[in-house]
Design a protein around this motif. Structure first.
Motif, PDB file in Angstrom:
ATOM      1  N   TYR A  51      46.967  39.500  41.879  1.00 20.07           N
ATOM      2  CA  TYR A  51      47.438  40.659  42.639  1.00 20.07           C
ATOM      3  C   TYR A  51      46.606  41.895  42.306  1.00 20.07           C
ATOM      4  O   TYR A  51      46.101  42.595  43.180  1.00 20.07           O
ATOM      5  CB  TYR A  51      48.909  40.890  42.287  1.00 20.07           C
ATOM      6  CG  TYR A  51      49.717  41.558  43.371  1.00 20.07           C
ATOM      7  CD1 TYR A  51      50.174  40.821  44.462  1.00 20.07           C
ATOM      8  CD2 TYR A  51      50.052  42.897  43.285  1.00 20.07           C
ATOM      9  CE1 TYR A  51      50.940  41.412  45.445  1.00 20.07           C
ATOM     10  CE2 TYR A  51      50.821  43.497  44.264  1.00 20.07           C
ATOM     11  CZ  TYR A  51      51.264  42.756  45.347  1.00 20.07           C
ATOM     12  OH  TYR A  51      52.016  43.343  46.315  1.00 20.07           O
ATOM     13  N   PHE A  52      46.467  42.199  41.009  1.00 20.81           N
ATOM     14  CA  PHE A  52      45.645  43.311  40.557  1.00 20.81           C
ATOM     15  C   PHE A  52      45.360  43.065  39.081  1.00 20.81           C
ATOM     16  O   PHE A  52      46.060  43.551  38.199  1.00 20.81           O
ATOM     17  CB  PHE A  52      46.372  44.647  40.759  1.00 20.81           C
ATOM     18  CG  PHE A  52      45.470  45.849  40.605  1.00 20.81           C
ATOM     19  CD1 PHE A  52      44.605  46.215  41.625  1.00 20.81           C
ATOM     20  CD2 PHE A  52      45.481  46.603  39.451  1.00 20.81           C
ATOM     21  CE1 PHE A  52      43.776  47.312  41.494  1.00 20.81           C
ATOM     22  CE2 PHE A  52      44.660  47.699  39.311  1.00 20.81           C
ATOM     23  CZ  PHE A  52      43.801  48.062  40.333  1.00 20.81           C
ATOM     24  N   GLY A  53      44.307  42.265  38.830  1.00 25.27           N
ATOM     25  CA  GLY A  53      44.017  41.814  37.477  1.00 25.27           C
ATOM     26  C   GLY A  53      43.199  42.802  36.671  1.00 25.27           C
ATOM     27  O   GLY A  53      42.947  43.943  37.078  1.00 25.27           O
ATOM     28  N   SER A  54      42.750  42.355  35.487  1.00 21.36           N
ATOM     29  CA  SER A  54      42.008  43.243  34.580  1.00 21.36           C
ATOM     30  C   SER A  54      40.695  43.693  35.212  1.00 21.36           C
ATOM     31  O   SER A  54      40.257  44.829  35.007  1.00 21.36           O
ATOM     32  CB  SER A  54      41.739  42.522  33.253  1.00 21.36           C
ATOM     33  OG  SER A  54      40.932  41.374  33.458  1.00 21.36           O
ATOM     34  N   ARG A  55      40.075  42.816  35.971  1.00 21.54           N
ATOM     35  CA  ARG A  55      38.818  43.184  36.623  1.00 21.54           C
ATOM     36  C   ARG A  55      39.041  44.299  37.642  1.00 21.54           C
ATOM     37  O   ARG A  55      38.273  45.263  37.720  1.00 21.54           O
ATOM     38  CB  ARG A  55      38.231  41.937  37.294  1.00 21.54           C
ATOM     39  CG  ARG A  55      36.835  42.111  37.822  1.00 21.54           C
ATOM     40  CD  ARG A  55      36.224  40.733  38.118  1.00 21.54           C
ATOM     41  NE  ARG A  55      34.967  40.892  38.810  1.00 21.54           N
ATOM     42  CZ  ARG A  55      34.861  40.973  40.129  1.00 21.54           C
ATOM     43  NH1 ARG A  55      35.938  40.911  40.873  1.00 21.54           N
ATOM     44  NH2 ARG A  55      33.683  41.127  40.704  1.00 21.54           N
ATOM     45  N   ASP A  56      40.099  44.164  38.441  1.00 21.42           N
ATOM     46  CA  ASP A  56      40.425  45.202  39.422  1.00 21.42           C
ATOM     47  C   ASP A  56      40.792  46.504  38.720  1.00 21.42           C
ATOM     48  O   ASP A  56      40.434  47.598  39.176  1.00 21.42           O
ATOM     49  CB  ASP A  56      41.592  44.745  40.304  1.00 21.42           C
ATOM     50  CG  ASP A  56      41.276  43.468  41.049  1.00 21.42           C
ATOM     51  OD1 ASP A  56      40.294  43.455  41.796  1.00 21.42           O
ATOM     52  OD2 ASP A  56      42.011  42.483  40.873  1.00 21.42           O
ATOM     53  N   SER A  57      41.515  46.380  37.620  1.00 20.97           N
ATOM     54  CA  SER A  57      41.928  47.565  36.882  1.00 20.97           C
ATOM     55  C   SER A  57      40.724  48.334  36.349  1.00 20.97           C
ATOM     56  O   SER A  57      40.661  49.566  36.441  1.00 20.97           O
ATOM     57  CB  SER A  57      42.850  47.162  35.726  1.00 20.97           C
ATOM     58  OG  SER A  57      43.221  48.284  34.964  1.00 20.97           O
ATOM     59  N   LEU A  58      39.743  47.616  35.803  1.00 21.11           N
ATOM     60  CA  LEU A  58      38.552  48.277  35.287  1.00 21.11           C
ATOM     61  C   LEU A  58      37.751  48.940  36.399  1.00 21.11           C
ATOM     62  O   LEU A  58      37.159  50.010  36.208  1.00 21.11           O
ATOM     63  CB  LEU A  58      37.679  47.273  34.527  1.00 21.11           C
ATOM     64  CG  LEU A  58      38.238  46.816  33.173  1.00 21.11           C
ATOM     65  CD1 LEU A  58      37.424  45.653  32.619  1.00 21.11           C
ATOM     66  CD2 LEU A  58      38.256  47.977  32.181  1.00 21.11           C
ATOM     67  N   PHE A  59      37.726  48.322  37.557  1.00 22.97           N
ATOM     68  CA  PHE A  59      37.061  48.945  38.701  1.00 22.97           C
ATOM     69  C   PHE A  59      37.710  50.276  39.044  1.00 22.97           C
ATOM     70  O   PHE A  59      37.043  51.276  39.317  1.00 22.97           O
ATOM     71  CB  PHE A  59      37.113  48.022  39.923  1.00 22.97           C
ATOM     72  CG  PHE A  59      35.846  47.279  40.155  1.00 22.97           C
ATOM     73  CD1 PHE A  59      34.752  47.901  40.735  1.00 22.97           C
ATOM     74  CD2 PHE A  59      35.725  45.965  39.774  1.00 22.97           C
ATOM     75  CE1 PHE A  59      33.573  47.222  40.942  1.00 22.97           C
ATOM     76  CE2 PHE A  59      34.552  45.266  39.974  1.00 22.97           C
ATOM     77  CZ  PHE A  59      33.468  45.899  40.563  1.00 22.97           C
ATOM     78  N   LEU A  60      39.039  50.284  39.033  1.00 21.80           N
ATOM     79  CA  LEU A  60      39.764  51.510  39.352  1.00 21.80           C
ATOM     80  C   LEU A  60      39.497  52.581  38.298  1.00 21.80           C
ATOM     81  O   LEU A  60      39.231  53.746  38.632  1.00 21.80           O
ATOM     82  CB  LEU A  60      41.258  51.209  39.433  1.00 21.80           C
ATOM     83  CG  LEU A  60      42.174  52.383  39.761  1.00 21.80           C
ATOM     84  CD1 LEU A  60      41.879  52.931  41.152  1.00 21.80           C
ATOM     85  CD2 LEU A  60      43.640  51.962  39.673  1.00 21.80           C
ATOM     86  N   LEU A  61      39.537  52.197  37.039  1.00 17.56           N
ATOM     87  CA  LEU A  61      39.333  53.168  35.958  1.00 17.56           C
ATOM     88  C   LEU A  61      37.907  53.693  35.921  1.00 17.56           C
ATOM     89  O   LEU A  61      37.657  54.776  35.386  1.00 17.56           O
ATOM     90  CB  LEU A  61      39.698  52.528  34.617  1.00 17.56           C
ATOM     91  CG  LEU A  61      41.143  52.047  34.464  1.00 17.56           C
ATOM     92  CD1 LEU A  61      41.356  51.419  33.099  1.00 17.56           C
ATOM     93  CD2 LEU A  61      42.120  53.186  34.685  1.00 17.56           C
ATOM     94  N   ALA A  62      36.959  52.938  36.489  1.00 17.99           N
ATOM     95  CA  ALA A  62      35.560  53.359  36.481  1.00 17.99           C
ATOM     96  C   ALA A  62      35.230  54.316  37.619  1.00 17.99           C
ATOM     97  O   ALA A  62      34.067  54.665  37.816  1.00 17.99           O
ATOM     98  CB  ALA A  62      34.649  52.134  36.559  1.00 17.99           C
ATOM     99  N   SER A  63      36.252  54.761  38.361  1.00 17.28           N
ATOM    100  CA  SER A  63      35.999  55.718  39.442  1.00 17.28           C
ATOM    101  C   SER A  63      35.371  56.998  38.915  1.00 17.28           C
ATOM    102  O   SER A  63      34.705  57.727  39.648  1.00 17.28           O
ATOM    103  CB  SER A  63      37.302  56.052  40.173  1.00 17.28           C
ATOM    104  OG  SER A  63      37.832  54.898  40.792  1.00 17.28           O
ATOM    105  N   ALA A  64      35.606  57.300  37.644  1.00 21.02           N
ATOM    106  CA  ALA A  64      34.946  58.444  36.995  1.00 21.02           C
ATOM    107  C   ALA A  64      34.718  58.089  35.537  1.00 21.02           C
ATOM    108  O   ALA A  64      35.558  57.443  34.915  1.00 21.02           O
ATOM    109  CB  ALA A  64      35.802  59.699  37.104  1.00 21.02           C
ATOM    110  N   PRO A  65      33.584  58.487  34.964  1.00 19.52           N
ATOM    111  CA  PRO A  65      33.386  58.256  33.521  1.00 19.52           C
ATOM    112  C   PRO A  65      34.345  59.129  32.720  1.00 19.52           C
ATOM    113  O   PRO A  65      34.856  60.137  33.234  1.00 19.52           O
ATOM    114  CB  PRO A  65      31.932  58.681  33.303  1.00 19.52           C
ATOM    115  CG  PRO A  65      31.632  59.642  34.400  1.00 19.52           C
ATOM    116  CD  PRO A  65      32.448  59.188  35.572  1.00 19.52           C
ATOM    117  N   PRO A  66      34.626  58.773  31.454  1.00 20.20           N
ATOM    118  CA  PRO A  66      35.563  59.577  30.657  1.00 20.20           C
ATOM    119  C   PRO A  66      35.065  60.998  30.423  1.00 20.20           C
ATOM    120  O   PRO A  66      35.863  61.884  30.149  1.00 20.20           O
ATOM    121  CB  PRO A  66      35.680  58.794  29.348  1.00 20.20           C
ATOM    122  CG  PRO A  66      34.479  57.912  29.311  1.00 20.20           C
ATOM    123  CD  PRO A  66      34.161  57.587  30.727  1.00 20.20           C
TER     124      PRO A  66
END
Length: 862
Positions: free
Chosen positions: A744-759
């Motif tokens: 549904y929304f796995g770790s790979r998808d989650s990392l893609f979302l979090l990478a929308s901007a660098p920290p």
């Protein structure tokens, strides 16, 4: 003879008079008596000018007694003075209080407040000045390096996203930032990002359809503003203000190229040429019409992996090729003493060509008779974007009234070249029309605004209504772009089934065309009303409040609100804060996008589909009807000017978003729980758009600017940084899909979302100007990014810094030559293997994978 001598003397005197230079000097302050450092002072229509020094003093030469001297400074109203031979004039610049002839500052509807006095964070970027001192040639890349909270990366191997760069603000979705032009809502792109991109499952606005040469400035409101401007403004608002100057022709010619890496056939690629021009004419008393044309050509880049070291999924990996032409206008025509008509808009036509993934010679997706060595299909697109906004603005009994209608449409038409339909064998064409989609929007609005000097220190009241109609269409490609000609109908036990007699995939390789079953033509209407007020309790303390109610024809009602305040302890220090609720309506592409293609599993044809939200598949699997995303935003910060020439703003923010819409992974018909349901529908695998994720974002924006006189020139130093942390708080599935969160929304998808901007993302810029020479040095830093590749390996991209340098010289009063480079040290993200999302050695992160760009630019004005 005497007459000849007299004539000669008169000619000499005339020549001396023509060449004579007058000098004007003086001091520049604001209304409070504070000296202003770095004010641009120049003779109108020439490049002859200077800037005020650390004490606010200036000295400028001008040619004759009819010359006009312009005083321009961000945050203040521009002034024009005719010295008529005077030698000294002191100037007081007033805060940019925009009136009937101006455009409201984004973030406030008050006509009595400048951008520096608003209770929320606003960046004002003078694009007209910035574009002549940097190497970036389109709006997305200009903002990528000018505004740390803004992020945009060129994609590769991501279908339509190779042709439209997804952009985000504060790391939120591309569709969670509202874009305005001259204060009016801009339509979005018809593209929904699907494969391998930031903003996967989101739509967004294609800023690159607007030529930079048409823009005076860009205002970025870094705060939630749904209660003021409506849907999409969760992350903030970008307001693009078009040029309105007259009697001056400006333009530039830019040429450049990227330093190639890992290529053995050439040292440079991505060759770029840009030509633009802008001219304005006066119309009536105080009116104008301003025109801009822009042509931008960019060739492909290619960054291939070494086949001796890596598995090669893409022989061609890099930026797409594009041809982009735009024509824009901005106009105001007086109708009476208190009313004027206005209009703006334009047309953008873009042709793009991007390489898809490689088909090897021995693949069942290839026909050796056509491509004996395999092939690299190319996804092409013709993108047409058109817009027109027109209205009447005037004053009636002290009320400022604005009646407007804005129409915009974005059409995306796919073609696939250098390809084939493997099921047609050697008879296959090598080019197909794959169909496409279109999104159009028409918004009619009526707004009222008035500033009351009493009670207290004044109150600004604004209210109005908007009615919007959206339309989304998908149109099919030619039959060969989607059909599998190897499937024949057979009858088994009285039932008609399809049998594959060739074992080859159908449709155009690289991008299968849209089928007749995908075709859609859907509408939605939206009615909104708002009240927006700002109350000045004292000259130092103000509070703003806004409420907005909206009704959508397809999902119901929503109400949002906002409170904001600002307290000025002194002219040198102020605090500001805001809190708001927000929402974003699901876009029509997210509701109705449909794409069906045929894949093969064990030689058996399997239909895979991205199913629209109202399809039988979503109902069988219990996927609920899409609803709005909702948000809670809060910010707190301060502004300070501790000494002359130094300003600092720091703003912390919190954004909590519920029910973010995402595109799920693929659920297959082999699943033990839902596989039978998919098989009954004749579907091998399905993906959906659904409200699945809650996220929380915490961050800080900091901007430090220092300007001072250095020798005979002016130095301006700017540090701007964004520090951002997003977390996924919850992933929501329904009862039928419980336990399948990894799909549904796995770790790979989650990392893609979090990478929308660098920290973190920061830039340090140093600008120095002395007489005819100017130089800019800019360092931009990108924080660590982590992604997960196709085989489950974590790909870590370490922090990187890139350096840009430009050198400029005024050849004459009307010509400026600039040479320079972006990313001059040819820095790349951390190199990975080729199992990345893009199929190359890098994902689309940080500064991208184009490498150094060296350029020269000739700018002119007459």
């Amino acid at each position: 003879m005497k007459k000849l001598v007299l004539t000669f003397v008169l000619l000499c005197l005339s020549t001396v008079a023509l060449r004579a230079q007058y000098t004007l000097k003086g001091n520049i302050t604001d209304e409070n008596g504070f000296t202003l450092v770095g004010v641009n002072v120049f003779e109108k229509g020439t490049n002859q000018g200077t800037v005020s020094d650390y004490d606010g003093n200036y000295s400028v030469n001008y040619r004759n007694t009819e010359s006009v001297i312009v005083f321009s400074y961000i945050g203040f109203a521009t002034q024009e003075v005719i010295p008529a031979g005077q030698t000294e004039i002191n100037v007081v610049l007033k805060a940019d209080v925009l009136n009937l002839s101006g455009i409201e500052v984004v973030g406030t509807r008050s006509l009595n407040r400048s951008a520096t006095e608003t209770p929320v964070a606003i960046d004002i970027i003078p694009i007209a000045e910035v574009m002549n001192s940097v190497g970036q040639v389109d709006i997305n890349q200009l903002l990528q390096y000018a505004a740390p909270s803004f992020n945009s990366n060129r994609q590769s191997g991501a279908d339509g996203s190779d042709h439209v760069d997804p952009a985000t603000l504060r790391g939120l979705g591309p569709d969670q930032t509202l874009v305005l032009i001259n204060g009016k809502r801009r339509h979005q792109s018809s593209l929904v990002n699907i494969f391998g991109t930031r903003g996967r499952g989101n739509t967004g606005t294609d800023l690159n359809t607007i030529p930079a040469a048409a823009i005076e400035r860009i205002e970025i409101l870094r705060d939630g503003a749904s209660a003021q401007y409506g849907s999409d403004a969760i992350a903030g608002v970008i307001n693009i203000v078009l040029k309105s100057n007259v009697n001056e022709f400006t333009g530039s010619i830019t040429a450049g190229a990227n330093k190639a890496k890992y290529r053995t056939d050439k040292d440079f690629d991505g060759e770029t040429v840009q030509v633009n021009g802008n001219y304005g004419l006066p119309v009536g008393d105080g009116g104008f019409i301003n025109f801009t044309t822009n042509y931008l050509r960019k060739n492909k880049t290619n960054r291939p992996a070494n086949p001796n070291e890596y598995d090669i999924y893409r022989e061609k990996f890099g930026d797409a090729e594009s041809d982009n032409f735009a024509a824009y206008f901005n106009a105001k025509v007086p109708v009476s003493d208190n009313i004027h008509a206005y209009a703006f808009g334009g047309l953008n036509h873009r042709f793009t060509d991007a390489y898809a993934w490689t088909r090897t010679a021995d693949s069942e997706r290839n026909v050796p008779e056509i491509y004996p060595n395999g092939f690299n299909p190319r996804i092409q697109s013709t993108i047409t974007d058109r817009s027109l906004s027109a209205g009447l603005r005037g004053k009636l009994r002290k009320w400022e009234i604005d009646f407007n209608n804005t129409f915009g449409a974005n059409r995306f038409h796919y073609f696939v070249d250098g390809t084939l339909n493997a099921s047609l064998l050697a008879k296959s064409p090598t080019r197909f029309d794959a169909g496409g989609f279109q999104l159009s929007q028409n918004t009619t609005s009526l707004g009222f605004t008035q500033f009351f000097p009493e009670p207290l220190s004044g109150i600004s009241l604004a209210f109005g209504t908007e009615y919007r109609v959206d339309n989304y269409q998908i149109f099919a490609g030619e039959e060969g772009s989607y059909r599998n000609y190897g499937l024949i109908d057979t009858v088994v036990n009285g039932l008609i089934t399809q049998t594959d007699v060739l074992g080859r995939p159908g449709g155009s390789q690289g991008f299968p065309g849209f089928q007749p079953s995908d075709v859609t033509d859907e509408f939605r209407t939206n009615l909104a009303g708002y009240i927006d007020t700002e109350l000045d309790f004292t000259d130092a303390f103000m509070v703003g409040a806004a409420v907005r109610a909206e009704r959508y024809s397809d999902f119901g009602n929503t109400i949002t609100g906002k409170l904001a305040a600002r307290y000025e302890f002194s002219k040198k220090f102020a605090l500001r804060a805001s809190a708001s609720t927000g929402f974003r309506a699901p876009s029509l592409p997210q509701i109705y996008f449909s794409s069906t293609f045929t894949d093969f599993v064990g030689g058996v044809p399997v239909d895979k589909i991205i199913a629209p939200n109202n399809s039988p598949i979503t109902r069988v699997l219990g996927i609920p009807k899409l609803k709005q995303e909702t948000s809670l935003n809060a910010s707190f910060g301060f502004t300070t000017k501790p000494v002359n020439g130094l300003t600092l703003t720091v703003d912390g923010y919190f954004v909590d978003i519920k029910d973010r819409i995402v595109l799920t992974g693929a659920f297959e018909d082999t699943d033990p729980d839902i596989g039978a349901d998919l098989q009954a529908l004749g579907v091998g695998a399905a993906q959906f758009f659904t409200n699945a994720v809650d996220t929380r974002t915490l961050g800080v924006d900091a901007i430090l600017t220092y300007t001072r006189r250095l020798g005979s020139g002016r130095l301006q130093a700017t540090f701007a940084g964004n520090f951002n942390k997003m977390t996924v708080e919850d992933v929501k599935t329904n009862n039928k899909l419980q336990g399948k969160e990894s799909i549904y929304f796995g770790s790979r998808d989650s990392l893609f979302l979090l990478a929308s901007a660098p920290p973190f993302k920061a830039n340090l810029s140093l600008d120095y100007k002395i007489k005819r020479f100017n130089a800019t040095v800019r360092l931009t830093g990108f924080g660590r990014v982590e992604l997960e590749d196709w085989i489950g390996t974590r790909d870590v991209y370490d922090p990187r810094w890139v350096t840009d340098i430009t050198l400029g010289y005024d050849l004459t009063d009307n010509l400026n030559l600039t040479v320079g480079g972006a990313n001059i040290f040819n820095v790349y993200p951390t190199q990975q293997d080729t199992e990345t999302e893009s199929g190359g050695l890098w994902d689309a992160v940080q500064m991208g994978f184009s490498g150094a760009f060296y350029f020269t630019r000739l700018a002119f004005k007459f």
